[in-house]
Design a protein around this motif. Structure first.
Motif, PDB file in Angstrom:
ATOM      1  N   GLY A  42       0.870  -1.186  -0.025  1.00 36.51           N
ATOM      2  CA  GLY A  42       0.044  -0.039  -0.004  1.00 36.51           C
ATOM      3  C   GLY A  42       0.810   1.202   0.054  1.00 36.51           C
ATOM      4  O   GLY A  42       0.398   2.446   0.033  1.00 36.51           O
ATOM      5  N   ARG A  43       2.109   1.135  -0.228  1.00 31.04           N
ATOM      6  CA  ARG A  43       2.943   2.195   0.091  1.00 31.04           C
ATOM      7  C   ARG A  43       4.038   2.558  -1.341  1.00 31.04           C
ATOM      8  O   ARG A  43       3.981   1.511  -2.010  1.00 31.04           O
ATOM      9  N   GLU A  44       4.306   3.378  -1.575  1.00 23.06           N
ATOM     10  CA  GLU A  44       5.282   3.812  -2.785  1.00 23.06           C
ATOM     11  C   GLU A  44       6.424   3.223  -2.508  1.00 23.06           C
ATOM     12  O   GLU A  44       7.108   3.072  -1.158  1.00 23.06           O
ATOM     13  N   ARG A  45       7.555   2.842  -3.648  1.00 21.95           N
ATOM     14  CA  ARG A  45       8.795   2.404  -3.024  1.00 21.95           C
ATOM     15  C   ARG A  45       9.547   3.414  -2.730  1.00 21.95           C
ATOM     16  O   ARG A  45       9.378   4.634  -3.296  1.00 21.95           O
ATOM     17  N   GLU A  46      10.437   3.253  -1.836  1.00 19.31           N
ATOM     18  CA  GLU A  46      11.360   4.132  -0.911  1.00 19.31           C
ATOM     19  C   GLU A  46      12.818   3.889  -1.088  1.00 19.31           C
ATOM     20  O   GLU A  46      13.120   2.682  -1.134  1.00 19.31           O
ATOM     21  N   PHE A  47      13.446   4.808  -0.923  1.00 19.36           N
ATOM     22  CA  PHE A  47      14.989   4.437  -0.916  1.00 19.36           C
ATOM     23  C   PHE A  47      15.369   3.855   0.390  1.00 19.36           C
ATOM     24  O   PHE A  47      14.711   4.695   1.606  1.00 19.36           O
ATOM     25  N   VAL A  48      16.351   3.004   0.481  1.00 21.28           N
ATOM     26  CA  VAL A  48      16.595   2.672   2.008  1.00 21.28           C
ATOM     27  C   VAL A  48      18.325   2.954   1.978  1.00 21.28           C
ATOM     28  O   VAL A  48      18.506   3.528   2.931  1.00 21.28           O
ATOM     29  N   ALA A  49      19.135   2.662   0.950  1.00 23.96           N
ATOM     30  CA  ALA A  49      20.666   2.806   1.060  1.00 23.96           C
ATOM     31  C   ALA A  49      21.284   2.719  -0.194  1.00 23.96           C
ATOM     32  O   ALA A  49      20.876   2.270  -1.293  1.00 23.96           O
ATOM     33  N   GLY A  50      22.377   3.689  -0.008  1.00 23.50           N
ATOM     34  CA  GLY A  50      23.051   3.700  -1.548  1.00 23.50           C
ATOM     35  C   GLY A  50      24.410   3.715  -1.132  1.00 23.50           C
ATOM     36  O   GLY A  50      24.994   4.256  -0.153  1.00 23.50           O
ATOM     37  N   ILE A  51      25.373   3.402  -2.268  1.00 26.30           N
ATOM     38  CA  ILE A  51      26.804   3.388  -2.142  1.00 26.30           C
ATOM     39  C   ILE A  51      27.281   3.728  -3.358  1.00 26.30           C
ATOM     40  O   ILE A  51      26.912   3.377  -4.396  1.00 26.30           O
ATOM     41  N   ASP A  52      28.513   4.405  -3.082  1.00 23.31           N
ATOM     42  CA  ASP A  52      29.484   4.831  -4.385  1.00 23.31           C
ATOM     43  C   ASP A  52      29.991   3.809  -5.129  1.00 23.31           C
ATOM     44  O   ASP A  52      30.164   2.606  -4.700  1.00 23.31           O
ATOM     45  N   TRP A  53      30.235   4.123  -6.347  1.00 21.26           N
ATOM     46  CA  TRP A  53      30.727   2.947  -7.174  1.00 21.26           C
ATOM     47  C   TRP A  53      32.100   2.144  -6.516  1.00 21.26           C
ATOM     48  O   TRP A  53      32.107   1.090  -6.665  1.00 21.26           O
ATOM     49  N   ASN A  54      32.777   3.010  -5.631  1.00 22.24           N
ATOM     50  CA  ASN A  54      34.008   2.247  -5.117  1.00 22.24           C
ATOM     51  C   ASN A  54      33.726   2.051  -3.617  1.00 22.24           C
ATOM     52  O   ASN A  54      34.866   1.669  -2.951  1.00 22.24           O
TER      53      ASN A  54
END
Length: 124
Positions: A42-54
């Motif tokens: 019932g909710r929109e997709r949300e950001f959890v975590a991200g990491i740079d290329w290196n």
């Protein structure tokens, strides 16, 4: 073409830990940032975590900061999400995604490739 396959989800109790993995085939992950997102019913997709290329920098949603850790093993073409102190509100389908840029982002529009999604259920 990039194919992302998530694994490691399941049913756990509140307070438990899980580690999600996302293995890539096709283009390497070493040249791109990666992210984890989730979508609860019932909710929109949300950001959890991200990491740079290196793997040099990472960022988190406030709701998971200090509980979740994202990491990246370019040699194995795999990104991980270590989830500790899980709460019932963490219940969702979790998606990994490969970015079109080298720095992490919380915006879904920056991600060109997505996994099929993985259910994580946390019982109280």
């Amino acid at each position: 073409q990039v194919r992302l396959v998530e694994s490691g989800g399941g049913l756990v109790q509140a307070g438990d830990s899980l580690r999600l993995s996302c293995a890539a085939s096709g283009r390497a992950l070493s040249s791109a940032a990666m992210g984890w997102f989730r979508q609860a019913p019932g909710r929109e997709r949300e950001f959890v975590a991200g990491i740079d290329w290196n793997g040099g920098r990472s960022g988190y949603a406030d709701s998971v900061k200090d509980r979740f850790t994202i990491s990246k093993d370019n040699a194995k073409n795999t990104v991980y999400l270590q989830m500790n102190s899980l709460k019932p509100e963490d219940t969702a389908v979790y998606y990994c995604a490969r970015s079109q840029i080298i720095t992490w982002s919380r915006y879904q529009s920056n991600y060109a490739y997505w996994g099929q999604g993985l259910q994580v259920t946390v019982s109280s």
